[in-house]
Design an enzyme around this catalytic site. Structure first.
Site, PDB file in Angstrom:
ATOM      1  N   SER A 252       0.814  -1.213   0.000  1.00  0.00           N
ATOM      2  CA  SER A 252       0.000   0.000   0.000  1.00  0.00           C
ATOM      3  C   SER A 252       0.849   1.265   0.000  1.00  0.00           C
ATOM      4  CB  SER A 252      -0.921   0.011   1.226  1.00  0.00           C
ATOM      5  OG  SER A 252      -1.589   1.250   1.339  1.00  0.00           O
ATOM      6  N   CYS A 253       0.361   2.288  -0.705  1.00  0.00           N
ATOM      7  CA  CYS A 253       1.013   3.603  -0.662  1.00  0.00           C
ATOM      8  C   CYS A 253       0.872   4.227   0.718  1.00  0.00           C
ATOM      9  CB  CYS A 253       0.419   4.527  -1.717  1.00  0.00           C
ATOM     10  SG  CYS A 253      -1.341   4.866  -1.505  1.00  0.00           S
ATOM     11  N   SER A 254       0.000   3.653   1.559  1.00  0.00           N
ATOM     12  CA  SER A 254      -0.219   4.175   2.909  1.00  0.00           C
ATOM     13  C   SER A 254       0.586   3.433   3.964  1.00  0.00           C
ATOM     14  CB  SER A 254      -1.712   4.109   3.267  1.00  0.00           C
ATOM     15  OG  SER A 254      -2.467   4.950   2.429  1.00  0.00           O
TER      16      SER A 254
END
Length: 473
Positions: A252-254
């Site tokens: 995830s980019c998070s």
């Protein structure tokens, strides 16, 4: 080249796909009702959430992309889709959506038309499903352009959606994809000829989307930095960071990429992190990790989004860390292009910074954002909410995630108010036109019926009175 029209076969293929999408969308809109749009969205949702299909999609995704892990992809496919369907369940996207007699304006929701969605290999089922559901909810058709590694998952998903459409008598041309072999030329033609581009993925794709001439909604790069201050519940913070960092092997980019821990609790936090499977790599060993993580200047594919055992083996850490190690926290103080640990790592590896105090921690986080990830999001574990407010006022970020597992919170959670999404707008800081999570409103436009009302023209004194009294005329 096609002698008749002067275009190549691959461009002609895209033109045929878009033509079918336009025809299907026109019929979809002509027979429009909120019930029809809702059922179409639910059909796409059930296509990915039905347990047997969900597992198949997760297995194909891991097998063909080599990224993430099956159990977490199953969870992601389920929760992201369920949350989105909850968010849009009562939303009106067809017909009159507002009527305000006081201002004489009636607002009518209208589809955008044909959506072109560029999607990444990190979430090759969940991201296209999210885009497809939002598109259908707004009365649009959609054509998905998957990354090369994501083609198999996307094909399977689209097949499942078409099976659900058959039950409803819906035109399968409402949801299409660019089949293999993909190419930049095909994706470019799609972006050039649809009515709106939705782009999640590499910054190269984002830049192309935003310069294609078609209205585009694209999202920026992530590189999440999280502060742990001296007021935090350290065990709670460590547990949430570990769960978030390890989820789907950090695809995830998070996912947290850097932790900034204040000196007063640094050692205690490292101890708490160890109980959650996080192992400290001291600064004396940092160069060795960097050399193996970026062996040729690029991220090592044997490390990216891999299970812990494979990641540790590729980094030469197998046998050097305790059994049950889930992730590594590598001590560093460098920030910038000459210090790759300060950037996104797409792996179970964190950069760990030691800050003198909270003000120093904020400064470190700001410098990291200036290097990479501006606009996306930052996190803080604290019992002082004023610090979170201050970060929101001063840091170049669209989201400050407070006392939460960052991966689960940023893109919407059942325990916060963010819209469920896999695409986070980063505002002007990240070079984006939106600063919100991508959601249904980005797939709808409106027509306003404007009627005459009694005049509401103010006098000059009403507007300038306070100003004049302060500075004069």
């Amino acid at each position: 080249m096609n002698a008749q029209d002067g275009i190549s076969p691959e461009i002609a293929e895209i033109d045929r796909i878009v033509a079918r999408a336009r025809k299907a969308q026109a019929a979809f809109e002509a027979g429009a009702s909120q019930s029809l749009y809702d059922k179409a969205a639910l059909a796409a949702g059930w296509a990915i959430m039905e347990p047997t299909r969900n597992r198949a999609l997760a297995e194909v995704a891991v097998e063909t992309t080599g990224l993430g892990n099956v159990p977490d992809k199953i969870t992601k496919n389920h929760r992201k889709t369920l949350g989105l369907l909850r968010d849009i369940a009562s939303v009106k996207t067809q017909g009159i959506i507002s009527d305000d007699p006081a201002v004489g304006i009636t607002e009518i929701a209208r589809p955008i038309g044909v959506i072109g969605a560029v999607v990444p290999s990190t979430n090759p089922a969940a991201t296209p499903a999210n885009n497809i559901i939002n598109a259908l909810k707004g009365g649009n058709s959609i054509v998905v352009a998957p990354s090369p590694k994501g083609v198999a998952s996307c094909e399977l998903l689209v097949g499942y959606i078409h099976a659900e459409f058959d039950k409803l008598g819906l035109d399968c041309d409402l949801v299409q994809m660019i089949a293999a072999p993909g190419s930049k030329a095909k994706t470019q033609r799609l972006m050039d000829t649809v009515d709106r581009v939705i782009c999640t993925g590499s910054q190269n794709n984002v830049q192309r989307a935003q310069s294609c001439g078609t209205p585009a909604v694209a999202v920026g790069a992530g590189n999440v930095t999280v502060i742990v201050d001296e007021t935090a519940d350290l065990q709670d913070a460590a547990a949430k960071i570990a769960a978030s960092k390890c989820f789907d092997n950090a695809t995830s980019c998070s996912s947290e990429n850097a932790l900034v821990v204040v000196d007063a609790v640094y050692n205690a936090f490292v101890a708490a992190m160890a109980t959650e499977g996080g192992v400290l790599v001291p600064s004396s060993e940092t160069d060795g990790i960097i050399a193996r993580l970026w062996p040729d200047g690029h991220l090592n594919r044997s490390v990216i989004a891999q299970d812990a055992d494979k990641m540790l083996d590729a980094l030469g850490m197998a046998g050097k860390v305790p059994e049950g190690t889930k992730f590594l926290a590598v001590e560093t103080d460098g920030i910038g292009s000459d210090h790759p640990l300060s950037g996104e790592k797409l792996s179970r590896v964190l950069a760990l910074y030691r800050a003198a105090d909270f003000d120093d921690a904020r400064e470190i986080a700001t410098r990291i954002l200036a290097h990479q990830g501006a606009g996306h999001s930052v996190g803080i574990h604290t019992n002082d909410d004023a610090r979170a407010i201050g970060m929101g006022r001063d840091l170049p970020t669209c989201r400050v995630i407070v006392n939460q597992a960052h991966t689960f919170a940023t893109g919407g959670s059942f325990t916060n108010g963010m819209p469920f999404s896999l695409s986070m707008g980063c505002g002007s800081w990240g070079g984006n036109s939106i600063d919100t999570n991508l959601h249904w409103r980005h797939f709808v436009q409106t027509t306003k019926i404007v009627r005459e009302t009694p005049p509401r023209e103010p006098g000059l004194d009403e507007i300038f009175g306070a100003y004049w009294s302060e500075v004069g005329q």
